[in-house]
Each structure stands twice: as structure tokens, then as C-alpha cells.
Motif scaffolding. Structure first.
Motif, PDB file in Angstrom:
ATOM      1  N   THR A   1      -6.651  -0.758 -10.133  1.00  0.00           N
ATOM      2  CA  THR A   1      -6.134  -1.593  -8.995  1.00  0.00           C
ATOM      3  C   THR A   1      -7.127  -2.310  -8.365  1.00  0.00           C
ATOM      4  OG1 THR A   1      -7.449   0.268  -7.584  1.00  0.00           O
ATOM      5  CG2 THR A   1      -5.078   1.063  -8.506  1.00  0.00           C
TER       6      THR A   1
ATOM      7  N   LEU B   1      -2.241   7.772 -12.891  1.00  0.00           N
ATOM      8  CA  LEU B   1      -0.865   7.883 -12.143  1.00  0.00           C
ATOM      9  C   LEU B   1      -0.107   8.431 -13.175  1.00  0.00           C
ATOM     10  CD1 LEU B   1      -0.272   4.120 -11.051  1.00  0.00           C
ATOM     11  CD2 LEU B   1      -1.489   5.951  -9.798  1.00  0.00           C
TER      12      LEU B   1
ATOM     13  N   VAL C   1       0.815  -1.102   0.044  1.00  0.00           N
ATOM     14  CA  VAL C   1       0.157   0.032  -0.032  1.00  0.00           C
ATOM     15  C   VAL C   1       0.956   1.216   0.006  1.00  0.00           C
ATOM     16  CG1 VAL C   1      -1.665   1.409   1.360  1.00  0.00           C
ATOM     17  CG2 VAL C   1      -1.939  -1.333   1.385  1.00  0.00           C
TER      18      VAL C   1
ATOM     19  N   THR D   1      -9.245  -1.733  -6.393  1.00  0.00           N
ATOM     20  CA  THR D   1     -10.314  -1.135  -6.019  1.00  0.00           C
ATOM     21  C   THR D   1     -10.961  -0.344  -7.181  1.00  0.00           C
ATOM     22  OG1 THR D   1      -8.859   0.851  -5.047  1.00  0.00           O
ATOM     23  CG2 THR D   1      -9.683  -0.780  -3.546  1.00  0.00           C
TER      24      THR D   1
ATOM     25  N   ALA E   1       5.573   3.427  -7.522  1.00  0.00           N
ATOM     26  CA  ALA E   1       4.698   1.932  -7.391  1.00  0.00           C
ATOM     27  C   ALA E   1       5.475   0.972  -7.745  1.00  0.00           C
ATOM     28  CB  ALA E   1       3.310   2.007  -8.315  1.00  0.00           C
TER      29      ALA E   1
ATOM     30  N   GLN F   1       4.450   8.848 -10.067  1.00  0.00           N
ATOM     31  CA  GLN F   1       3.723   7.480  -9.172  1.00  0.00           C
ATOM     32  C   GLN F   1       3.836   6.226  -9.618  1.00  0.00           C
ATOM     33  OE1 GLN F   1      -0.122   9.503  -9.595  1.00  0.00           O
ATOM     34  NE2 GLN F   1      -0.421   9.829  -7.467  1.00  0.00           N
TER      35      GLN F   1
ATOM     36  N   LEU G   1      -2.850   3.838  -2.237  1.00  0.00           N
ATOM     37  CA  LEU G   1      -2.939   3.010  -3.246  1.00  0.00           C
ATOM     38  C   LEU G   1      -2.447   1.693  -3.149  1.00  0.00           C
ATOM     39  CD1 LEU G   1      -3.747   2.763  -6.304  1.00  0.00           C
ATOM     40  CD2 LEU G   1      -1.300   3.631  -6.677  1.00  0.00           C
ATOM     41  N   GLN G   2      -3.218   0.702  -3.402  1.00  0.00           N
ATOM     42  CA  GLN G   2      -2.942  -0.779  -3.087  1.00  0.00           C
ATOM     43  C   GLN G   2      -2.261  -1.202  -4.607  1.00  0.00           C
ATOM     44  OE1 GLN G   2      -2.797  -3.198  -0.666  1.00  0.00           O
ATOM     45  NE2 GLN G   2      -1.916  -4.685  -2.060  1.00  0.00           N
ATOM     46  N   VAL G   3      -1.232  -1.795  -4.356  1.00  0.00           N
ATOM     47  CA  VAL G   3      -0.370  -2.481  -5.596  1.00  0.00           C
ATOM     48  C   VAL G   3      -0.205  -3.610  -5.491  1.00  0.00           C
ATOM     49  CG1 VAL G   3       1.355  -2.064  -7.387  1.00  0.00           C
ATOM     50  CG2 VAL G   3       0.614   0.102  -6.062  1.00  0.00           C
TER      51      VAL G   3
ATOM     52  N   TRP H   1      -4.723   3.328 -14.808  1.00  0.00           N
ATOM     53  CA  TRP H   1      -3.974   1.975 -13.953  1.00  0.00           C
ATOM     54  C   TRP H   1      -5.190   1.254 -13.236  1.00  0.00           C
ATOM     55  CZ3 TRP H   1       0.650   0.593 -15.329  1.00  0.00           C
ATOM     56  CH2 TRP H   1       1.013  -0.703 -14.672  1.00  0.00           C
TER      57      TRP H   1
ATOM     58  N   VAL I   1      -7.351   4.166 -11.414  1.00  0.00           N
ATOM     59  CA  VAL I   1      -6.784   5.333 -11.011  1.00  0.00           C
ATOM     60  C   VAL I   1      -6.099   6.128 -12.215  1.00  0.00           C
ATOM     61  CG1 VAL I   1      -6.795   5.001  -8.562  1.00  0.00           C
ATOM     62  CG2 VAL I   1      -4.767   4.442  -9.989  1.00  0.00           C
TER      63      VAL I   1
END
Length: 135
Positions: free
Chosen positions: A77, A84, A40, A79, A92, A88, A45-47, A75, A82
């Protein structure tokens, strides 16, 4: 004369080696689960850390650096989508590869502990991995 088939007897040494193999297999699974869970990033942002995501991030970083594409990048994710920026995407990618390396380093540390354990059946693999990853 005895009716006992001694070829089926499991020696203490064989039991310990079976337990060691089970502990090492459990460790590899724990490392894999942790790796693919990913990271995270600051900002929430969860990657994921799965191979497809790592390859996509690597390709995106390379394409951005070579001017083949421009930011912002759409991108997906866990969820949702998003956008980027180049920094970013680079952050990531860096966070994911560092996380993967930390998982492998933790696995190597714990594998050595399992190998050295006199009784690997009583070894708490999950706790040892968590401690090694935290360091």
C-alpha cells in the motif's frame, strides 16, 4: 478601407466554445485525479485507483476464487506492506471499482452541466464535481 484582419476576430460563440472545451478538459483531469487517488477502506487501508492496482486486485480476486493462491496475501500500500484476507481483497476490489464508476458518473453529470451552461467560463468545475460525487 480598413487594416483590420477580421479573420483573426474571435466571436462570442467561438469564445464560449473554447471556454466549454477548457472546462471539459479540466473536468476530465479532476475525475482522473480523483480516480487514481482511490479509496480508504474501513480500518484505514488506502487503496489507489490507478490501472495497475485495479488490474492487480482483479487478478488477485480471480486467483483466490479459483484456488490458484491462498490468503493471506502480501499487499503493498502507499504506507507499506499489509497482509490481506480473501474478504479484504474482494472488498478492496469492490470499493475501488465502485469508486471509479462513481467518478465517471460524476464526470458525466458535470459534463452535461457544462454543455448546458450559457457561460462555461464562470462554471466552478471542481465544486460541481465534488457535489456530483457526493450524490
Amino acid at each position: 478601407m480598413s487594416n483590420i484582419d477580421f479573420s483573426k476576430v474571435v466571436t462570442a460563440t467561438a469564445r464560449i466554445e473554447q471556454d466549454r472545451a477548457k472546462a471539459l478538459a479540466k473536468l476530465a483531469d479532476i475525475r482522473w485525479q480523483c480516480s487514481v487517488a482511490g479509496v480508504v477502506l474501513p480500518g484505514g487501508l488506502q487503496v489507489p485507483g490507478d490501472e495497475a492496482t485495479r488490474l492487480s486486485l482483479s487478478g488477485a480476486v480471480s486467483a483466490l476464487q479459483q484456488g490458484m493462491i491462498s490468503a493471506p496475501l502480501a499487499w503493498k500500500t502507499p504506507t507499506g506492506f499489509v497482509e490481506l484476507t480473501k474478504p479484504q481483497v474482494e472488498a478492496a476490489a469492490q470499493a475501488v471499482v465502485q469508486h471509479i464508476q462513481a467518478c465517471f458518473a460524476a464526470e458525466a453529470t458535470v459534463a452535461a452541466q457544462i454543455e448546458a451552461a450559457g457561460d462555461p467560463a464562470g462554471f466552478d468545475v471542481a465544486a460541481a464535481f465534488g457535489a456530483a460525487l457526493a450524490n
